[in-house]
Each structure stands twice: as structure tokens, then as C-alpha cells.
Write an enzyme that holds these catalytic residues in place. Structure first.
Site, PDB file in Angstrom:
ATOM      1  N   HIS A  82      -3.527  -4.777  -3.063  1.00 37.16           N
ATOM      2  CA  HIS A  82      -3.220  -4.555  -1.905  1.00 37.16           C
ATOM      3  C   HIS A  82      -2.225  -5.788  -0.844  1.00 37.16           C
ATOM      4  O   HIS A  82      -2.907  -6.606  -0.766  1.00 37.16           O
ATOM      5  CB  HIS A  82      -4.209  -3.559  -1.209  1.00 37.16           C
ATOM      6  CG  HIS A  82      -4.375  -3.600   0.131  1.00 37.16           C
ATOM      7  ND1 HIS A  82      -3.330  -2.308   0.635  1.00 37.16           N
ATOM      8  CD2 HIS A  82      -4.037  -3.945   1.164  1.00 37.16           C
ATOM      9  CE1 HIS A  82      -3.029  -2.176   2.053  1.00 37.16           C
ATOM     10  NE2 HIS A  82      -3.373  -3.192   2.465  1.00 37.16           N
ATOM     11  N   ASP A 161      -8.796   7.537   8.673  1.00 34.55           N
ATOM     12  CA  ASP A 161      -8.041   6.815   9.219  1.00 34.55           C
ATOM     13  C   ASP A 161      -6.992   6.341  10.124  1.00 34.55           C
ATOM     14  O   ASP A 161      -6.320   6.454  11.285  1.00 34.55           O
ATOM     15  CB  ASP A 161      -7.828   5.649   7.872  1.00 34.55           C
ATOM     16  CG  ASP A 161      -6.240   4.760   8.630  1.00 34.55           C
ATOM     17  OD1 ASP A 161      -7.123   3.617   9.317  1.00 34.55           O
ATOM     18  OD2 ASP A 161      -5.485   4.508   7.872  1.00 34.55           O
ATOM     19  N   ARG A 168      -6.024   3.913  17.449  1.00 32.58           N
ATOM     20  CA  ARG A 168      -6.006   2.093  18.656  1.00 32.58           C
ATOM     21  C   ARG A 168      -4.507   2.258  18.927  1.00 32.58           C
ATOM     22  O   ARG A 168      -4.128   1.424  19.353  1.00 32.58           O
ATOM     23  CB  ARG A 168      -6.274   1.445  16.792  1.00 32.58           C
ATOM     24  CG  ARG A 168      -7.939   1.663  16.230  1.00 32.58           C
ATOM     25  CD  ARG A 168      -8.005   1.260  15.350  1.00 32.58           C
ATOM     26  NE  ARG A 168      -7.039   0.087  15.071  1.00 32.58           N
ATOM     27  CZ  ARG A 168      -6.707  -0.760  13.427  1.00 32.58           C
ATOM     28  NH1 ARG A 168      -7.702   0.112  12.798  1.00 32.58           N
ATOM     29  NH2 ARG A 168      -6.899  -2.029  13.310  1.00 32.58           N
ATOM     30  N   SER A 183      -9.861   0.200   8.097  1.00 34.71           N
ATOM     31  CA  SER A 183      -9.073   1.016   7.831  1.00 34.71           C
ATOM     32  C   SER A 183      -8.313   0.436   6.513  1.00 34.71           C
ATOM     33  O   SER A 183      -7.854   1.584   5.118  1.00 34.71           O
ATOM     34  CB  SER A 183      -7.608   0.479   9.029  1.00 34.71           C
ATOM     35  OG  SER A 183      -6.553   1.029   8.985  1.00 34.71           O
ATOM     36  N   LYS A 187      -9.238   3.500   2.435  1.00 39.23           N
ATOM     37  CA  LYS A 187      -7.604   4.131   2.274  1.00 39.23           C
ATOM     38  C   LYS A 187      -8.104   3.375   0.381  1.00 39.23           C
ATOM     39  O   LYS A 187      -7.767   3.826  -0.375  1.00 39.23           O
ATOM     40  CB  LYS A 187      -6.179   3.793   2.793  1.00 39.23           C
ATOM     41  CG  LYS A 187      -6.210   4.124   3.937  1.00 39.23           C
ATOM     42  CD  LYS A 187      -4.563   3.900   4.074  1.00 39.23           C
ATOM     43  CE  LYS A 187      -4.656   2.678   5.379  1.00 39.23           C
ATOM     44  NZ  LYS A 187      -4.263   2.526   6.636  1.00 39.23           N
TER      45      LYS A 187
HETATM   46  N1  URA Z   1      -3.029  -2.477   7.706  1.00 40.39           N
HETATM   47  C1  URA Z   1      -3.379  -0.709   7.835  1.00 40.39           C
HETATM   48  O1  URA Z   1      -4.225  -0.065   6.662  1.00 40.39           O
HETATM   49  N2  URA Z   1      -4.442  -1.127   8.601  1.00 40.39           N
HETATM   50  C2  URA Z   1      -4.673  -1.362  10.292  1.00 40.39           C
HETATM   51  O2  URA Z   1      -5.091  -1.236  10.806  1.00 40.39           O
HETATM   52  C3  URA Z   1      -3.905  -2.694  10.312  1.00 40.39           C
HETATM   53  C4  URA Z   1      -2.790  -2.916   9.434  1.00 40.39           C
END
Ligand code: URA
Length: 431
Positions: A82, A161, A168, A183, A187
Site C-alpha cells: 500500500h 471508512d 472527517r 482508514s 481497506k
Molecule cells: N488515506 C486513507 O485511505 N485514509 C486516510 O484517512 C488518509 C489517507
């Protein structure tokens, strides 16, 4: 369970229990917890923080809010990577086939362009015919058949999310490390892999501008992934200038192919080899990262990784001829050179600004325009390069005429000085 009490505890700096956190997340997704209540809890987390355990409980609740891919029928240790996002980041296009060519299965869910950062899905879709919208069945059977697949993450991956992130974003609570960790990791966990390499970027073109903040995030990601029972490591990589030369979609695919052919810009090659080495190590086919490096370099020089990329493209409907004949990739209608009018050494490149401009040219999702496969920027001069007047700094590409204001903005993105060192691409590892 009283939501009021869950919020009150966090506001007072107390710990929430796993049940409380689950209640909040599932309640928010189904509408039983109001946006006002969730916003108050997020603000309390922003100020008070979360313990490692609370971060994990939040991550787990968010991952379980949607579909979790079951990769158990695929043999071997499934390793994913990632990136926290950057400008010119084409690393996944190289490392997915590279790692798969060493028999480490890679089932990669990926995203689209967002803000100033590009998206691997948009980049790969610039290959004529290439499909990223794979069903779960297609995705898993392709990994079983050829060892890798790259698909766009669907709406049912960690839906909590999406809802929480949107809140947020409206309530100035994005910049909280435990909230970012949950977050990202929710995923990733929903993607079903067994092990992760996180490429946490820092610098002007990164989500985390300061190295120490990137390090805190990387440590949080690795610790929380381990609490989830996964193997995980992170690298800290520089986004103080664009990665490589190409920013955009088809141009980045072309540059990734150069790396797969054993050449390409040194910074991209180095980062790809480092991340692949770690993935090969986590995947259990080498005993340490150094051995992983040698293996990754061998897979590049022998053409094995490139052959896997051909298979990946063909398996997803793309034209594999683009590998040997890159002119088959979509070509821009308009190109404009940005020329230096003074002499000096480049000391800084406004990387975020270049990412935004690439998006404005059509490479990203700015306004209502569709992503254009040919749009982007080719950055010819990098930090530490000496430049004379008349030399080309960058080439802008678009399907539409490029106005002078954009050219001026790109020129201003290159900051000249007396002398400048080439910044290293890597700043550390976290295990
Ligand atoms: N990238 C994400 O997937 N989530 C966040 O909160 C910040 C950056």
C-alpha cells in the site's frame, strides 16, 4: 449501550471498549448513530488519541462493515502493498508482476486518482482494453491462474471508512494518526492478504509532509497490522520531488515498463526493488530482504517480471503489444515544452503543485471532467540537476490545448539555487 457515554469517555480521555467501538461504527453505518455523535467522537479521538488496542478494534469494525475478500483458496502467502499516495507513483505497476513472477501471489485492490495524487486503476486503464472492474470470482481465479490480479476496490470494501472519511473531511479530523491507520488498514484487511508492505511517503507531494509524521504513521500501520495477526513492514520514501519522470496515466505505464525491462529512472527502480524485496521476504521465498533484493534484480534483468506483466495485461483484456510497442499507448494531441529561462541548480520542486497541474491537464479527477489517459507531465529535470537557459524542464501533455498560465505555473514549480543535492529516495524502514 449509550452513545452519549461512549463519547463522554473519549472526551474525558478514558478508553473505549471493543463493544463500544463496534457499536459506534455499525450504528453510524446503519444510521442509528447520528453524524453529530460520530463527529463528536472523532473530534475526541483527534484530541485524546486511541491506544493501539482501540485503533485495532476500530480498524476491525470498519473492515467488517463490508465484504472481506476470502483468498484462502489461493495457495501461498498472499502479500499486498500500500502506498499512502504520491506524484508519479507507478510502483504497483512494477512490483505486482515482479513479485508474482517469483511465485508469491498478489491480489491487489487499488484506487483511483484523488486530489493531487494519481491512481493505479486510472493508470492501468490507459492500456487499450484493460479492465480493472473485476468480479471477486474473476479476481481470485486470475490470481490462481497467473499469480496476480489488480482490480479497483468496490463500494462494499470497508463502507464504514467511506462514511467516516467524508465526515472527517468536513470536520477537520483527517490529520489524526489512529484515524488514518484505521482508514488505510480497514481497506487493506478487507482485501484479504496475509502480509503487507506499506510505502509511507513524506515531503511536499505526500499526504504526510514531515518525515517524523510519516514515521509515526508507518509505526502505527505496522503495529496495528500485527495486532490483526498479519505480517507487516513499512518503508519511508521521499515525495520531495515526483517519483521518476512521468506524472499521469499512459506516461506512467510507459515508465513502469522501462523499469520492468531493467532500466528506467533510478529512484523508481530503487523503490520498486526495495518494496519487492520486502514482499518476497514476507512471502517466504527468500530468507532475508537482501536476498530479496538480489532476486528482484534478477527477475528484472532476466525478463521474467516483464513476461508476468504481459500475462497480467492480457488476462485483464489489455493489449500486451504495448510492452514492446509503447507507441500503441494513447498519445496526447497537444504537447508543450516548459523551458528554463535562467541558469542554476534545481534545489526544490513543488511536487504537490505538479500533481495538481497534472490533474488539471486531465490526468486526475478535477471538476466533472473524465480522466484522460494521455494527459500528464514529463519532468525532465530533477533536484540536483544543473540547468542552462533554454533547456527543457518538463513537457506538458493533454488532449486539449494547454494555456500559458499552466506553463507559467509549471515553470514556477522548479526552484533554482546555487547548489542542490539529489535527495535519497528512502529514509528508513519500520518492522
Ligand atoms: N488515506 C486513507 O485511505 N485514509 C486516510 O484517512 C488518509 C489517507
Amino acid at each position: 449501550m449509550l452513545v452519549y457515554e461512549i463519547i463522554r469517555k473519549k472526551l474525558d480521555g478514558e478508553r473505549n471498549t471493543p463493544e463500544e467501538i463496534r457499536h459506534l461504527v455499525t450504528g453510524f453505518v446503519c444510521g442509528e448513530v447520528s453524524p453529530e455523535q460520530m463527529a463528536a467522537w472523532l473530534a475526541a479521538v483527534y484530541i485524546r488519541g486511541l491506544s493501539d488496542e482501540e485503533t485495532w478494534w476500530l480498524t476491525e469494525a470498519m473492515a467488517k462493515s463490508g465484504r472481506i475478500m476470502d483468498l484462502s483458496t489461493i495457495d501461498g502467502i498472499k502479500v499486498d502493498k500500500h502506498s499512502t499516495g504520491g506524484v508519479g507513483d507507478k510502483v504497483s505497476i512494477v512490483v505486482v508482476p515482479l513479485v508474482a513472477s517469483a511465485d508469491v501471489p498478489v491480489a491487489k485492490l487499488t484506487g483511483r486518482a484523488l486530489g493531487h495524487t494519481g491512481g493505479t486503476a486510472d493508470k492501468l486503464e490507459s492500456i487499450p482494453g484493460m479492465r480493472l472492474n473485476l468480479s471477486e470470482e474473476e479476481f481470485i481465479s486470475q490470481v490462481k491462474r497467473i499469480g496476480c490480479a489488480i482490480a479497483v476496490a468496490t463500494e462494499d470494501i470497508a463502507p464504514a471508512d467511506k462514511k467516516i472519511y467524508a465526515l472527517r473531511d468536513k470536520t477537520a479530523t483527517i490529520a489524526s494518526v489512529p484515524l488514518i491507520v484505521s482508514s488505510i488498514l480497514s481497506k487493506k484487511l478487507a482485501g484479504g492478504a496475509d502480509a503487507f508492505v506499506f510505502d509511507v511517503k513524506f515531503g511536499d507531494g505526500a499526504f504526510m509532509r514531515r518525515l517524523e509524521d510519516a514515521r509515526t504513521l508507518a509505526e502505527g500501520l505496522v503495529r496495528t497490522a500485527k495486532l490483526a495477526g498479519k505480517k507487516a513492514v513499512a518503508v519511508l520514501s521521499s515525495m520531495e520531488q515526483p517519483l521518476g519522470h512521468a506524472i499521469g496515466n499512459a506516461v506512467e505505464v510507459a515508465e513502469a515498463i522501462e523499469v520492468l525491462k531493467g532500466s528506467g529512472p533510478e529512484d523508481v527502480r530503487e523503490l520498486c526493488i526495495t518494496i519487492s524485496a520486502l514482499m518476497l521476504w514476507l512471502g517466504g521465498v527468500v530468507t532475508n530482504p537482501d536476498e530479496g533484493r538480489s532476486k528482484a534484480m534478477e527477475l528484472l534483468s532476466s525478463g521474467t517480471a516483464l513476461e508476468k506483466f504481459r500475462q497480467l495485461v492480457a488476462a485483464q483484456g489489455g493489449d500486451p503489444k504495448i510492452v514492446d510497442e509503447p507507441f500503441r499507448l494513447p498519445q496526447p494531441l497537444h504537447k508543450v515544452e516548459v523551458v528554463a529561462d535562467s541558469t542554476g541548480t534545481i534545489v526544490r520542486i513543488a511536487t504537490r503543485q505538479l500533481g495538481l497541474i497534472a490533474g488539471q491537464l486531465g490526468a486526475g479527477r478535477m471538476g466533472l471532467k473524465e480522466v484522460n489517459p494521455t494527459a500528464g507531465i514529463v519532468v525532465l529535470k530533477k533536484v540536483g540537476d544543473h540547468v542552462n537557459p533554454g533547456e527543457v524542464l518538463a513537457i506538458l501533455q493533454s488532449s486539449e490545448p494547454i494555456d500559458g498560465e499552466i506553463v507559467a505555473k509549471v515553470k514556477a514549480s522548479f526552484v533554482f539555487g546555487e547548489s542542490g543535492e539529489k535527495p535519497p529516495i528512502l529514509a528508513g524502514f519500520i518492522q
